[in-house]
Design a protein around this motif. Sequence first.
Motif, PDB file in Angstrom:
ATOM      1  N   SER A   1       0.846   5.859   0.946  1.00  0.00           N
ATOM      2  CA  SER A   1       0.191   7.008   1.589  1.00  0.00           C
ATOM      3  C   SER A   1       0.003   8.124   0.577  1.00  0.00           C
ATOM      4  O   SER A   1       0.871   8.358  -0.273  1.00  0.00           O
ATOM      5  CB  SER A   1       1.025   7.520   2.760  1.00  0.00           C
TER       6      SER A   1
ATOM      7  N   ASN B   1      -3.865  14.147   2.007  1.00  0.00           N
ATOM      8  CA  ASN B   1      -5.217  14.698   1.986  1.00  0.00           C
ATOM      9  C   ASN B   1      -5.117  16.189   1.670  1.00  0.00           C
ATOM     10  O   ASN B   1      -4.519  16.955   2.420  1.00  0.00           O
ATOM     11  CB  ASN B   1      -5.893  14.479   3.343  1.00  0.00           C
TER      12      ASN B   1
ATOM     13  N   GLU C   1      -3.046   9.775   4.231  1.00  0.00           N
ATOM     14  CA  GLU C   1      -4.080   8.759   4.235  1.00  0.00           C
ATOM     15  C   GLU C   1      -3.517   7.478   3.600  1.00  0.00           C
ATOM     16  O   GLU C   1      -2.853   7.532   2.564  1.00  0.00           O
ATOM     17  CB  GLU C   1      -5.315   9.216   3.461  1.00  0.00           C
ATOM     18  N   TYR C   2      -3.777   6.362   4.258  1.00  0.00           N
ATOM     19  CA  TYR C   2      -3.240   5.078   3.805  1.00  0.00           C
ATOM     20  C   TYR C   2      -4.164   4.444   2.775  1.00  0.00           C
ATOM     21  O   TYR C   2      -5.377   4.372   2.968  1.00  0.00           O
ATOM     22  CB  TYR C   2      -3.073   4.137   5.004  1.00  0.00           C
ATOM     23  N   ARG C   3      -3.573   4.015   1.679  1.00  0.00           N
ATOM     24  CA  ARG C   3      -4.292   3.280   0.648  1.00  0.00           C
ATOM     25  C   ARG C   3      -3.809   1.825   0.686  1.00  0.00           C
ATOM     26  O   ARG C   3      -2.640   1.554   0.404  1.00  0.00           O
ATOM     27  CB  ARG C   3      -4.038   3.884  -0.736  1.00  0.00           C
TER      28      ARG C   3
ATOM     29  N   GLY D   1       0.832  -1.189   0.000  1.00  0.00           N
ATOM     30  CA  GLY D   1       0.000   0.000   0.000  1.00  0.00           C
ATOM     31  C   GLY D   1       0.874   1.250   0.000  1.00  0.00           C
ATOM     32  O   GLY D   1       2.112   1.173  -0.014  1.00  0.00           O
TER      33      GLY D   1
END
Length: 311
Positions: A79, A82, A89-91, A77
């Motif tokens: 980041s 925002n 925000e973590y994806r 994943g």
Amino acid sequence: MQQDIQRLLQSTGRVIVGKDETILQTVIAMLCGGHVLLEDVPGVGKTQLAAALSKSVGGVFHRIQLTPDIMPSDITGYSVVNQQDGSLEYRPGAAICNFLLADEINRASPKVQSALLEIMEEHQISLDGQTHILPSPFMVIATQNPVETYGTYHLPEAQMDRFFMKISMGYPSMQEEIAILDRNGEQNPIHNITAPVISTQEIAALQEQVNAVQVSDQVRSYIISLVHATRESDMTTLGVSPRGSIACFKAVRASAFVHGRTFVTPDDVKELAVPVLSHRILLSAKGRNQLGSPEALVRQLLSSLPVPAGA
């Protein structure tokens, strides 16, 4: 709880023909919270086995086809900022699941393989100062083709040691292949599993029960004697690590559990020593010439070491 194990084995067997031992070994690895490397030629059902197991459990299943251009962020994943408040925000990546199928793992770059180390050992992802805990249970099932070498990367010893087992499925017999033709005649046999037969919560409960299986001092010594023999042999340049000793100890408890016993016997060690220990061994030139494979060395040591009496 033995009924739960049997339902799981039967459900997976609706997809995979004639590989009861392979299915059982994979389930044992899952009960120990371990990861499996399926090494075999294409087309023998490695991917189907992973899909059938995950569909039978009802966990979240992600598959990632590993190629040289895959990035670590595809697995871990990443980041993003925002735009409103400037926070990160973590994806989530592919690893946020219960079952991760890493298809053709030896085609991934060393950077991607390194990203898997923490995931497999710690069951967590550390990214941008934050730690993301993976779901429980979590299991990596990786596949690789031992024949092709073009466009592949050697798995480092540190990576191999983190696999709980290395399993080869092998070709089916003639009768089994006839059954495979019948089963694949109309649709993909994965559709034979219409619903999960066990939940992830029940798997976690089974893992706790495995920890209660008793291992006698004689069997513990038998495991350690086998491991030390791999280190002391002139057939090896690298023997089994303490992580391998722990893996064997866990595996034999799970084996006893699935067979309905509350105690381990030396036969449990004999049945699982090859898939649990052999991939952790590097043969010397003498070992390669005389034995050919680490699996042959483990079998030789099992035949020569004294089996504890009354264990």
